[in-house]
Design a protein around this motif. Structure first.
Motif, PDB file in Angstrom:
ATOM      1  N   TYR A  14       0.857  -1.186   0.000  1.00  0.00           N
ATOM      2  CA  TYR A  14       0.000   0.000   0.000  1.00  0.00           C
ATOM      3  C   TYR A  14       0.895   1.239   0.000  1.00  0.00           C
ATOM      4  O   TYR A  14       1.804   1.363   0.821  1.00  0.00           O
ATOM      5  N   HIS A  16       1.155   5.267   0.511  1.00  0.00           N
ATOM      6  CA  HIS A  16       0.449   6.394   1.129  1.00  0.00           C
ATOM      7  C   HIS A  16       1.052   7.717   0.665  1.00  0.00           C
ATOM      8  O   HIS A  16       2.262   7.924   0.764  1.00  0.00           O
ATOM      9  N   ASP A  17       0.205   8.592   0.171  1.00  0.00           N
ATOM     10  CA  ASP A  17       0.613   9.935  -0.238  1.00  0.00           C
ATOM     11  C   ASP A  17      -0.358  10.923   0.403  1.00  0.00           C
ATOM     12  O   ASP A  17      -1.562  10.882   0.123  1.00  0.00           O
ATOM     13  N   PRO A  18       0.117  11.806   1.290  1.00  0.00           N
ATOM     14  CA  PRO A  18      -0.781  12.764   1.961  1.00  0.00           C
ATOM     15  C   PRO A  18      -1.588  13.618   0.988  1.00  0.00           C
ATOM     16  O   PRO A  18      -2.694  14.065   1.316  1.00  0.00           O
ATOM     17  N   ASN A  19      -1.058  13.832  -0.214  1.00  0.00           N
ATOM     18  CA  ASN A  19      -1.770  14.648  -1.200  1.00  0.00           C
ATOM     19  C   ASN A  19      -2.987  13.930  -1.785  1.00  0.00           C
ATOM     20  O   ASN A  19      -3.835  14.558  -2.421  1.00  0.00           O
ATOM     21  N   LYS A  21      -4.892  11.636   0.163  1.00  0.00           N
ATOM     22  CA  LYS A  21      -5.498  10.946   1.293  1.00  0.00           C
ATOM     23  C   LYS A  21      -7.002  10.751   1.102  1.00  0.00           C
ATOM     24  O   LYS A  21      -7.584   9.750   1.531  1.00  0.00           O
ATOM     25  N   LYS A  22      -7.638  11.716   0.433  1.00  0.00           N
ATOM     26  CA  LYS A  22      -9.084  11.623   0.207  1.00  0.00           C
ATOM     27  C   LYS A  22      -9.410  10.499  -0.770  1.00  0.00           C
ATOM     28  O   LYS A  22     -10.357   9.728  -0.561  1.00  0.00           O
ATOM     29  N   PRO A  25      -7.741   6.738   1.198  1.00  0.00           N
ATOM     30  CA  PRO A  25      -7.611   6.897   2.659  1.00  0.00           C
ATOM     31  C   PRO A  25      -6.773   5.801   3.310  1.00  0.00           C
ATOM     32  O   PRO A  25      -6.144   6.019   4.337  1.00  0.00           O
ATOM     33  N   ARG A  26      -6.763   4.612   2.722  1.00  0.00           N
ATOM     34  CA  ARG A  26      -5.961   3.510   3.261  1.00  0.00           C
ATOM     35  C   ARG A  26      -4.693   3.276   2.451  1.00  0.00           C
ATOM     36  O   ARG A  26      -3.986   2.293   2.667  1.00  0.00           O
ATOM     37  N   GLY A  27      -4.421   4.178   1.535  1.00  0.00           N
ATOM     38  CA  GLY A  27      -3.266   4.015   0.670  1.00  0.00           C
ATOM     39  C   GLY A  27      -3.647   3.316  -0.627  1.00  0.00           C
ATOM     40  O   GLY A  27      -4.640   2.575  -0.689  1.00  0.00           O
ATOM     41  N   LYS A  28      -2.889   3.541  -1.682  1.00  0.00           N
ATOM     42  CA  LYS A  28      -3.166   2.894  -2.971  1.00  0.00           C
ATOM     43  C   LYS A  28      -2.618   1.470  -2.958  1.00  0.00           C
ATOM     44  O   LYS A  28      -1.448   1.235  -2.636  1.00  0.00           O
TER      45      LYS A  28
END
Length: 407
Positions: A14, A16-19, A21-22, A25-28
């Motif tokens: 997974y 995770h990119d804060p940009n 997050k929407k 939300p759990r990561g790509k």
């Protein structure tokens, strides 16, 4: 084993990119196969998965690959030569000053004094603009040896002890260089420590203490209060600087000090002598539980002062020569003050400890010997440390009433 070859092998993770997050939300969720399933043996697939995993990690951590954007992006905080706190190419004098600014220890005032003469020597040797990374041990040795000339130019004294003192200052500053990777190693560590004979300490005479009392009581009463408390405390100046109102119990005649020795810190409770009780009462007037008893102006306050300020006051009020026309002190003080040029503040602690030892030595020895005999021990070590649970309290009580007077 054969069944596992019939399934598809892959790496999943997974990202995770804060940009995003929407959107994630759990990561790509990412899957990477990389052609590993073309191999038809367990060994080959394992080897290919291992290579693929290393490549994925490299892409993500080194190359900055973002699977959401499907491209590599530059790191937000690139690591390069600009992130040094003290760059290896910083001029030596400036690097030392920056390291000094980072120092947070109790001996900062002493370090400042040493650095002053080290900087003068460095400038005299024309090393001040040399990059700190180019300074070798031989240069530091020359700088220290040149300090003798610098000190004598200003009328100061020089000794092996002074040499060692300045060496220690360099050792402290180079530790900061190593911490921030300005240099690779502390080259001061292997520099020679010179032999020196320490001057014997002598207890202050009653006459000397009477003169100190006369000066301070009439001219600096707040310092006089501090001196009396310090004299009877058995504490270091750094410990005195950290005492807060909540650490003092005048009714029980106890003070709890934070004792720092190297990396070991501990709270130690020590007795308040009968003679010090009235001075503690005055010092604690208006002092809140969380306030420091001897802060700015030696009054209670929210911010502690550096313990070197106590020593500075001692130098000004006791050690510094006074001109004949100076009217700050009474004639008696002017006449006698020159005798105190070599009297240090810590000499008070040595004086009190010596006189207290003279009074209590025989009492403590008799108590410990009697307890050891009662327990069938040949020495008093076990009785003092193991069986006598009130050994320290009993001795503290005797210290409180030992009646060692300042003057």
């Amino acid at each position: 084993m054969d069944a596992s070859l019939k399934k598809n092998w892959y790496i999943q993770y997974y990202f995770h990119d804060p940009n995003f997050k929407k959107e994630f939300p759990r990561g790509k969720y990412c899957i990477v196969k990389g052609g590993v399933n073309q191999f038809k043996s367990i060994t080959d697939r394992r080897d290919s998965i291992k290579v693929l995993l290393e490549e994925v990690i490299k892409q993500l951590t080194v190359e900055g690959y973002n699977p959401i954007l499907k491209k590599a992006i530059a790191p937000a905080c690139p690591v390069d030569d600009t992130d040094y706190l003290i760059h290896p190419l910083t001029p030596f004098s400036k690097a030392l000053q920056t390291a000094f600014d980072q120092f947070k220890g109790d001996s900062k005032e002493d370090l400042k004094s040493s650095l002053k003469y080290l900087q003068l020597s460095i400038k005299d040797m024309k090393y001040d603009d040399c990059p700190v990374e180019k300074i070798k041990r031989r240069h530091l040795v020359r700088i220290l040896e040149n300090c003798e000339k610098i000190k004598k130019q200003v009328g100061g004294i020089w000794s092996n002890n002074q040499y060692n003192h300045y060496r220690t200052a360099l050792l402290i500053l180079y530790r900061i260089f190593v911490k921030y990777e300005t240099v690779e190693a502390n080259i001061v560590t292997d520099m020679e420590i010179k032999n020196h004979a320490a001057e014997p300490r002598r207890p202050l005479t009653v006459e000397q203490r009477e003169l100190i009392a006369y000066r301070l009581e009439h001219n600096n009463p707040r310092f006089w209060i501090f001196i009396n408390i310090f004299f009877h405390s058995g504490a270091r100046l750094t410990e005195m600087a950290r005492v807060q109102g909540k650490h003092v119990n005048v009714e029980r005649q106890e003070v709890t000090y934070l004792v720092k020795k190297g990396k070991s810190w501990e709270w130690v409770t020590r007795p308040i002598a009968d003679e010090a009780v009235p001075f503690w009462r005055i010092a604690l007037e208006g002092c809140g539980p969380g306030q420091y008893v001897f802060a700015k102006g030696l009054m209670s306050g929210d911010v502690p002062i550096n313990s070197d300020q106590y020593t500075r006051r001692w130098r000004v009020w006791i050690m510094k020569p006074v001109a004949d026309e100076d009217t700050k002190f009474d004639p008696k003080c002017k006449k006698e003050r020159i005798d105190f040029m070599k009297v240090k503040l810590y000499d008070l602690k040595h004086t009190r400890t010596t006189e207290l030892g003279d009074k209590l030595d025989e009492q403590f020895k008799k108590i410990d010997e009697q307890l050891a005999k009662a327990n069938g021990h040949t020495t008093d070590k076990m009785a003092k440390k193991i069986y006598d649970l009130r050994n320290k309290q009993r001795k503290d009580d005797k210290i409180k009433s030992a009646h060692v007077k300042f003057a």
